[in-house]
Motif scaffolding. Structure first.
Motif, mmCIF file in Angstrom:
data_model
loop_
_atom_site.group_PDB
_atom_site.id
_atom_site.type_symbol
_atom_site.label_atom_id
_atom_site.label_comp_id
_atom_site.label_asym_id
_atom_site.label_seq_id
_atom_site.Cartn_x
_atom_site.Cartn_y
_atom_site.Cartn_z
ATOM 1 N N UNK A 360 -15.256 73.260 68.127
ATOM 2 C CA UNK A 360 -15.600 74.144 69.232
ATOM 3 C C UNK A 360 -16.272 73.387 70.376
ATOM 4 N N UNK A 361 -17.054 72.372 70.080
ATOM 5 C CA UNK A 361 -17.824 71.658 71.091
ATOM 6 C C UNK A 361 -17.450 70.180 71.065
ATOM 7 N N UNK A 362 -16.743 69.693 72.089
ATOM 8 C CA UNK A 362 -16.373 68.269 72.108
ATOM 9 C C UNK A 362 -17.579 67.346 72.090
ATOM 10 N N UNK A 363 -18.725 67.781 72.661
ATOM 11 C CA UNK A 363 -19.908 66.935 72.653
ATOM 12 C C UNK A 363 -20.407 66.698 71.240
ATOM 13 N N UNK A 364 -20.352 67.748 70.406
ATOM 14 C CA UNK A 364 -20.778 67.596 69.011
ATOM 15 C C UNK A 364 -19.852 66.633 68.277
ATOM 16 N N UNK A 365 -18.562 66.754 68.494
ATOM 17 C CA UNK A 365 -17.608 65.850 67.845
ATOM 18 C C UNK A 365 -17.861 64.408 68.274
ATOM 19 N N UNK A 366 -18.141 64.190 69.564
ATOM 20 C CA UNK A 366 -18.397 62.833 70.039
ATOM 21 C C UNK A 366 -19.690 62.286 69.451
ATOM 22 N N UNK A 367 -20.705 63.128 69.323
ATOM 23 C CA UNK A 367 -21.973 62.678 68.744
ATOM 24 C C UNK A 367 -21.800 62.288 67.277
ATOM 25 N N UNK A 368 -21.044 63.090 66.543
ATOM 26 C CA UNK A 368 -20.857 62.777 65.117
ATOM 27 C C UNK A 368 -20.024 61.509 64.947
ATOM 28 N N UNK A 369 -19.056 61.318 65.815
ATOM 29 C CA UNK A 369 -18.274 60.089 65.747
ATOM 30 C C UNK A 369 -19.166 58.887 66.064
ATOM 31 N N UNK A 370 -20.040 59.014 67.081
ATOM 32 C CA UNK A 370 -20.948 57.925 67.431
ATOM 33 C C UNK A 370 -21.931 57.646 66.303
ATOM 34 N N UNK A 371 -22.423 58.714 65.637
ATOM 35 C CA UNK A 371 -23.341 58.527 64.517
ATOM 36 C C UNK A 371 -22.643 57.809 63.360
ATOM 37 N N UNK A 372 -21.383 58.155 63.110
ATOM 38 C CA UNK A 372 -20.640 57.494 62.031
ATOM 39 C C UNK A 372 -20.420 56.014 62.344
ATOM 40 N N UNK A 373 -20.066 55.697 63.597
ATOM 41 C CA UNK A 373 -19.876 54.303 63.995
ATOM 42 C C UNK A 373 -21.182 53.520 63.895
ATOM 43 N N UNK A 374 -22.298 54.156 64.254
ATOM 44 C CA UNK A 374 -23.586 53.473 64.162
ATOM 45 C C UNK A 374 -23.936 53.189 62.710
ATOM 46 N N UNK A 375 -23.719 54.180 61.831
ATOM 47 C CA UNK A 375 -24.011 53.966 60.413
ATOM 48 C C UNK A 375 -23.142 52.857 59.837
ATOM 49 N N UNK A 376 -21.877 52.833 60.260
ATOM 50 C CA UNK A 376 -20.977 51.788 59.783
ATOM 51 C C UNK A 376 -21.430 50.417 60.260
ATOM 52 N N UNK A 377 -21.857 50.318 61.523
ATOM 53 C CA UNK A 377 -22.324 49.044 62.053
ATOM 54 C C UNK A 377 -23.599 48.585 61.362
ATOM 55 N N UNK A 378 -24.510 49.518 61.099
ATOM 56 C CA UNK A 378 -25.754 49.156 60.414
ATOM 57 C C UNK A 378 -25.486 48.725 58.989
ATOM 58 N N UNK A 379 -24.516 49.378 58.344
ATOM 59 C CA UNK A 379 -24.182 48.991 56.973
ATOM 60 C C UNK A 379 -23.613 47.583 56.937
#
Length: 394
Positions: A360-379
């Motif tokens: 429903x909200x593209x901003x939420x989808x973009x935030x979750x994608x950014x959070x996933x990429x950050x977690x992957x980079x930190x891992x």
């Protein structure tokens, strides 16, 4: 709004602080800030108010820069403005005969008060235009309406051409090296020049009606700066059409001062003084803060370079967790998310990209994608590096 009500807001006996083109350009850049519109319209000294609130502004022109600028302006205007008119003719009127010094009128613009100086400037412009010659107006006074209240601005100079056109002149002390200057400083000068052009337009229409001659304000201002690293003047023509359109549109969007004041409690005042048993004391910061917070603000990081109350507003914005404190670009990307807490909650609410809220909200989808990429980079960064060989090992 009556002048009496404006006087009540800034305090009885307190002289209104005049607006200049720099402040008007900054106000036009953030028309949604009702707080600045009211304080500027009432003539409140925002610098002193910020000091009393404990959040003084940490910027401003140094005394050395002011003295240097005044000295350079005097150099440019010396000998009846000979250098100034030579530069103007070279940059803006190369196909016409150059003006001789004795042919240039330099009317006296002195008068009592800003209203008197504004009327004297209008008369001088009308007389010079009707005469059909060159005229140099040194520091004329012009009026422009801001949120329903008049503001008086003072350009460095205005030149009247024999064809009935007028040119705004901006004199700055920053250097023009190899024909170019700092882009940010040139942009600021263009925005100030646009304010002067806007203020001249109604005077030009009135002059045309009175003299019967076609009159127009040129949309190319003359910017005069020191050449290279010397004190010799050079100049460039600056197109201010874009800045003029933006300033006109933004000032038209400003809420009128009386509409803002009507929503305030009757006892609201920004007077720093507190009368107590016949003695004058300083009003408590808490009371001043309550008066300031009664007027809505629209803080953005750009305010730090343009408003004396920026540090106070930034502190309140951070306390509220408003995403506007991160910048207009970030605010626009976050859509309906208004606070940092909402942003963090949306980013960590789930990892499924097919989640209904993310759809429903593209901003939420973009935030979750950014959070996933950050977690992957930190891992990946957490992988231990290979151990160094022990001494003596081959």
């Amino acid at each position: 709004m009556s002048r009496a009500r404006l006087a009540e807001l800034r305090g009885p006996g307190v002289r209104p602080r005049p607006l200049d083109a720099r402040a008007l350009a900054a106000l036009a850049a953030n028309p949604g800030c009702r707080r600045r519109a009211l304080l500027d319209g009432a003539g409140v000294d925002k610098g002193a108010l910020a000091q009393a609130l404990g959040s003084p502004a940490a910027y401003g022109r140094s005394q050395f820069a002011i003295v240097r600028g005044n000295a350079f302006e005097a150099r440019v205007k010396s000998d009846g403005g000979t250098d100034l008119l030579r530069l103007l003719h070279e940059r803006l009127a190369p196909g016409t005969p150059p003006p001789a010094p004795e042919e240039v009128a330099t009317p006296d613009l002195s008068a009592a008060g800003p209203e008197g100086r504004t009327a004297r400037t209008a008369l001088a412009l009308r007389e010079a235009t009707a005469a059909g010659g060159w005229a140099l107006l040194d520091h004329p006074m012009l009026a422009v309406e801001v949120a329903g209240s008049p503001a008086y601005v003072e350009p460095d100079a205005v030149v009247v051409h024999p064809d009935g056109s007028w040119t705004v002149v901006e004199i700055k002390s920053f250097p023009m090296i190899d024909g170019s200057a700092d882009a940010a400083k040139v942009g600021a000068a263009a925005r100030q020049a646009a304010v002067y052009v806007l203020a001249l337009e109604p005077v030009a229409r009135h002059t045309a009606a009175r003299t019967g001659r076609p009159v127009h304000v040129r949309d190319r201002a003359l910017l005069v700066c020191p050449k290279d690293f010397s004190n010799l003047p050079t100049a460039a023509a600056v197109d201010v059409r874009k800045q003029l359109a933006t300033t006109r549109r933004q000032l038209a969007r400003l809420t009128r001062v009386e509409e803002i004041a009507e929503a305030l409690p009757p006892e609201t005042t920004f007077d720093l003084r507190l009368a107590d048993d016949g003695r004058t004391a300083t009003r408590p910061p808490e009371e001043l803060a309550q008066a300031v917070e009664a007027v809505g603000a629209a803080y953005v990081p750009e305010c730090l370079a343009a408003c004396e109350l920026a540090f106070h507003c930034r502190g309140r914005s951070r306390e509220d967790g408003a995403v506007e404190a991160l910048g207009r670009g970030v605010r626009g990307e976050l859509g309906s998310l208004r606070t940092v807490e909402e942003v963090l909650a949306a980013a960590g609410a789930g990892e499924d990209p097919a989640d209904p809220e993310a759809e429903r909200d593209p901003a939420v989808a973009a935030l979750r994608r950014a959070a996933a990429l950050r977690a992957e980079a930190l891992a990946g960064a957490a992988v231990p590096a290979p151990r160094a060989k022990e001494p003596g090992c081959r």
